[in-house]
Design an enzyme around this catalytic site. Structure first.
Site, PDB file in Angstrom:
ATOM      1  N   SER A 196      10.702 -12.056  -6.562  1.00 28.80           N
ATOM      2  CA  SER A 196      11.796 -11.757  -7.210  1.00 28.80           C
ATOM      3  C   SER A 196      12.864 -12.478  -6.921  1.00 28.80           C
ATOM      4  O   SER A 196      13.121 -12.907  -5.492  1.00 28.80           O
ATOM      5  CB  SER A 196      11.862 -10.091  -7.425  1.00 28.80           C
ATOM      6  OG  SER A 196      12.719  -9.753  -6.219  1.00 28.80           O
ATOM      7  N   GLY A 197      14.236 -12.291  -7.528  1.00 29.71           N
ATOM      8  CA  GLY A 197      15.318 -13.001  -7.207  1.00 29.71           C
ATOM      9  C   GLY A 197      16.435 -11.991  -6.649  1.00 29.71           C
ATOM     10  O   GLY A 197      17.498 -12.345  -6.155  1.00 29.71           O
TER      11      GLY A 197
ATOM     12  N   ILE B 119      11.694  -9.752 -19.891  1.00 27.65           N
ATOM     13  CA  ILE B 119      11.738  -8.494 -20.950  1.00 27.65           C
ATOM     14  C   ILE B 119      12.686  -9.040 -22.084  1.00 27.65           C
ATOM     15  O   ILE B 119      13.910  -9.449 -21.616  1.00 27.65           O
ATOM     16  CB  ILE B 119      11.949  -7.097 -20.488  1.00 27.65           C
ATOM     17  CG1 ILE B 119      10.794  -6.697 -19.864  1.00 27.65           C
ATOM     18  CG2 ILE B 119      12.435  -6.347 -21.575  1.00 27.65           C
ATOM     19  CD1 ILE B 119       9.672  -6.013 -20.605  1.00 27.65           C
TER      20      ILE B 119
ATOM     21  N   ASP C 193      -3.040  -9.400   7.908  1.00 22.90           N
ATOM     22  CA  ASP C 193      -1.955  -9.336   8.515  1.00 22.90           C
ATOM     23  C   ASP C 193      -1.982  -7.894   9.370  1.00 22.90           C
ATOM     24  O   ASP C 193      -1.298  -7.793  10.258  1.00 22.90           O
ATOM     25  CB  ASP C 193      -0.852  -9.342   7.670  1.00 22.90           C
ATOM     26  CG  ASP C 193      -0.724  -8.493   6.383  1.00 22.90           C
ATOM     27  OD1 ASP C 193      -1.700  -7.752   6.360  1.00 22.90           O
ATOM     28  OD2 ASP C 193       0.414  -8.305   6.037  1.00 22.90           O
TER      29      ASP C 193
ATOM     30  N   CYS D 187       0.823  -1.072  -0.128  1.00 21.78           N
ATOM     31  CA  CYS D 187      -0.024   0.032  -0.249  1.00 21.78           C
ATOM     32  C   CYS D 187       0.742   1.145  -0.010  1.00 21.78           C
ATOM     33  O   CYS D 187       2.051   1.315  -0.296  1.00 21.78           O
ATOM     34  CB  CYS D 187      -0.950   0.186   1.191  1.00 21.78           C
ATOM     35  SG  CYS D 187      -1.839  -1.628   1.372  1.00 21.78           S
TER      36      CYS D 187
END
Length: 652
Positions: free
Chosen positions: A375-376, A302, A103, A2
């Site tokens: 993500s990594g 991409i 949460d 948020c």
């Protein structure tokens, strides 16, 4: 995920008319699913929230949220991954009538039951939040351990204003920023401004792994750390010695923990996917996601039509092997170039890591299909994945074997060989190795030359992470990094580990995480980073560097785990990064734009005019690797032009 914002005015002061609406408007993109506000004019507190609904999509998860006793009010940005476990603990200790399943409600109850500091110590997650204590009239501002979620605080005529992004503070009615020359000097050297600094002396970032307590009339408070990465690393090593855990056992625990973390982070009430570059970190995340999913995981990459910079084939091969639902979009560089002028709007503060462009593009593509992406990021910092970490292991041997009086001459020789103006040699090599590989090799050779000329371990590190070839003379940079280095230099870490810890405390929150957060949230996409689980961090630091960097390869532990899911030939290749051809852009399609903006920067910044001219002349003459520095200058100029009404220079 948020956006949060708020105001706390001093006694006898009032916030400007509609100030809360104005600062909340600026972060609408972070939370397009809902909006809320809380105001207590007598206490001088105003809290705003924009909601990106991920868990508990019902009104029960709306914010600002008031605690069961009505003593506390919270605005939260982020996710608490272990909230279900915390809820069970709370139910065992106190009687709570839960209104929903979010949460946020669990975090609020944890703060009320255990207090802010204890609650923070028990959280697994990424977060930044503001907690208003109506009884004590105290505002607590807190941030997660690694700095995944941002939190800015600005000092105003009426008190303080805070937000998820700097832009809110700049839009606060009547706000005037005071230019911080030291911070912008650090930016020109690094491509980002390290925390707690910002471009303004009257705006600061709450540091990662800490919180502050503010009362009406207080403009700044000393951050209170609730977790320490250096201490966690030391504790992990001591625990490994005490328990006599073997390296094989620890590696198995790492695999088990990473799998559990990824499973926890796959929980969402909205569509979820992952970024996939085809490199080790993202491939392992996707492999473990797919193993725990009953349907093909949505993956995104991409591809670029310029083959020298196209990593898409590697991602495609991994996706095919794992059976993911893969989306690959091929783009021309002109499409990326069209975003250049819009970058200041996305990042709010000066930011010049050029991979911001493909990160922004892939986020937009992913958002068409999902609301959450894993993500990594973080794998390099935690498991020793950067080339400088590998260089450090080799440099220690070279440093011990090469007499000190020879290091500088050898360094100068390597730098000379690495000059871009050796076009004939570069072209010849390019036919064999590929243009992009040769460019990277040239830059690495230049870095090694600088390393040999450096003075001390900190000097070496700075020579490797600076993007300005040492052109910007800034004592502030050395002082800030020096304070960080002093925290860890006495712990007996080898050079590579010192670099990993410095990366974790500076580069990770300042560059990597800021890049991903702003790019993804500009299109209302939540990103989650499994490698930045603090339990996983401790397990990784239980292993010596020789187990992370082995046989001339980085991230040995992750490679071994990934090989169980993906054939090694699909991911074993030199590290290239998520780069863009800044050098060729500035000499080609962007040259006119670059020249005009460099001249404008020089005119308005006489302090750096000569340095910029020197860099510009050398760059176009093919001397030095100065495109990164010029990109920093151009991004600073673009940012100043966008926000010129929000700041003033110090009096001469």
């Amino acid at each position: 995920m948020c956006g949060i914002a708020g105001i706390l005015t001093a006694p006898g002061k009032q916030a400007p008319h509609r100030a809360l609406d104005v600062i909340t408007d600026r972060i609408n993109h972070r939370g397009p699913d809902g909006r809320g506000a809380f105001q207590d004019d007598d206490a001088g507190v105003h809290l705003g929230h924009t909601r990106l609904a991920i868990v508990d999509l019902s009104p029960g998860g709306a914010q600002p949220m008031v605690s069961q006793s009505e003593r506390y009010v919270i605005v939260l940005n982020g996710e608490i991954y272990n909230y279900k476990d915390l809820r069970k603990q709370l139910d065992d200790e106190v009687s709570i009538t839960w209104r929903g399943s979010s949460d946020t409600e669990v975090l609020l109850a944890a703060c009320e039951t255990w207090g802010l500091e204890i609650a923070l110590s028990r959280l697994d997650g990424m977060f930044a939040f503001g907690l208003w204590d109506r009884k004590e009239r105290e505002l607590g501002l807190a941030r997660d351990r690694f700095g995944e979620k941002p939190l800015y605080v600005g000092e105003t005529n009426e008190g303080i204003v805070f937000s998820s992004q700097l832009g809110s503070i700049l839009d606060y009615p009547g706000f005037v920023g005071i230019d911080d020359h030291d911070a912008t000097d650090m930016f020109l050297a690094l491509s980002y401004i390290p925390e707690p600094r910002t471009p303004f002396t009257n705006v600061w970032k709450v540091p990662a792994a800490s919180f502050v307590r503010l009362t009406a009339g207080t403009r700044r408070a000393e951050p209170i750390p609730y977790w320490s990465a250096p201490q966690a690393a030391l504790d992990a090593r001591e625990n490994a010695v005490r328990t006599r855990a073997s390296e094989t056992e620890i590696a198995a625990q790492i695999e088990e923990r990473l799998s559990k973390v990824i499973g926890n982070q796959m929980l969402a009430d909205v569509p979820l996917g992952a970024f996939l570059s085809g490199g080790i970190d993202s491939s392992l995340v996707v492999a473990m996601m797919q193993k725990q999913s009953d349907r093909p995981v949505k993956t995104f990459t991409i591809g670029f039509k310029d083959a020298a910079y196209d990593e898409a084939p590697y991602a495609r091969a991994v996706a095919k092997h794992l059976g993911t639902d893969h989306t690959e979009v091929m783009l021309d560089w002109s499409e990326a170039l069209s975003l250049v002028e819009k970058l200041p709007e996305t990042y709010d503060e000066p930011f010049a890591d050029s991979s911001q462009l493909p990160t922004r593009l892939v986020s937009a593509i992913a958002r068409k299909s999902v609301t959450v992406c894993l993500s990594g990021d973080g794998g390099d910092e935690v498991f020793g994945g950067y080339n400088r970490h590998l260089l450090a292991t080799r440099y220690e041997r070279v440093r011990d074997g090469v007499p000190s009086f020879l290091r500088a001459p050898v360094g100068h020789a390597l730098t000379a060989v690495a000059q871009p103006r050796l076009a004939g040699l570069i072209t010849a090599l390019g036919k064999i190795a590929g243009e992009n590989r040769v460019r990277l090799a040239s830059e690495k050779l230049n870095k090694i030359g600088g390393a040999l000329r450096s003075d001390g371990d900190l000097g070496l590190y700075l020579s490797l992470v600076r993007r300005d070839e040492g052109l910007v003379k800034t004592k502030a940079l050395e002082q800030l990094f020096g304070r960080t280095y002093a925290q860890i230099s006495g712990d007996g870490h080898p050079l590579a580990e010192l670099m990993m810890m410095l990366d974790t405390l500076t580069y990770l929150p300042g560059d990597i995480l800021a890049k991903v957060d702003r790019a993804a949230m500009s299109v209302a996409l939540e990103t989650r980073v499994p490698y930045l689980d603090h339990h996983l961090f401790s397990l990784a630091w239980s292993l010596p560097i020789s187990e992370k960097i082995k046989g001339g390869q980085t991230k040995s532990v992750l490679r071994n785990i990934l090989a169980k899911h993906v054939p090694s030939e699909l991911f074993e290749r030199p590290k290239a990064g998520f780069g863009v051809p800044i050098e060729s852009w500035l000499k080609g399609p962007l040259r006119g734009w670059a020249e005009a903006n460099l001249a404008a920067f020089q005119q308005s910044n006489p302090r750096h005019a000569a340095t910029v001219q020197e860099a510009r002349d050398a760059f176009y003459a093919g001397k030095g690797h100065l495109h990164h520095f010029l990109w920093n200058v151009l991004m600073l100029q673009a940012w100043r032009r966008r926000y010129q009404d929000a700041f003033r220079a110090h009096a001469a």
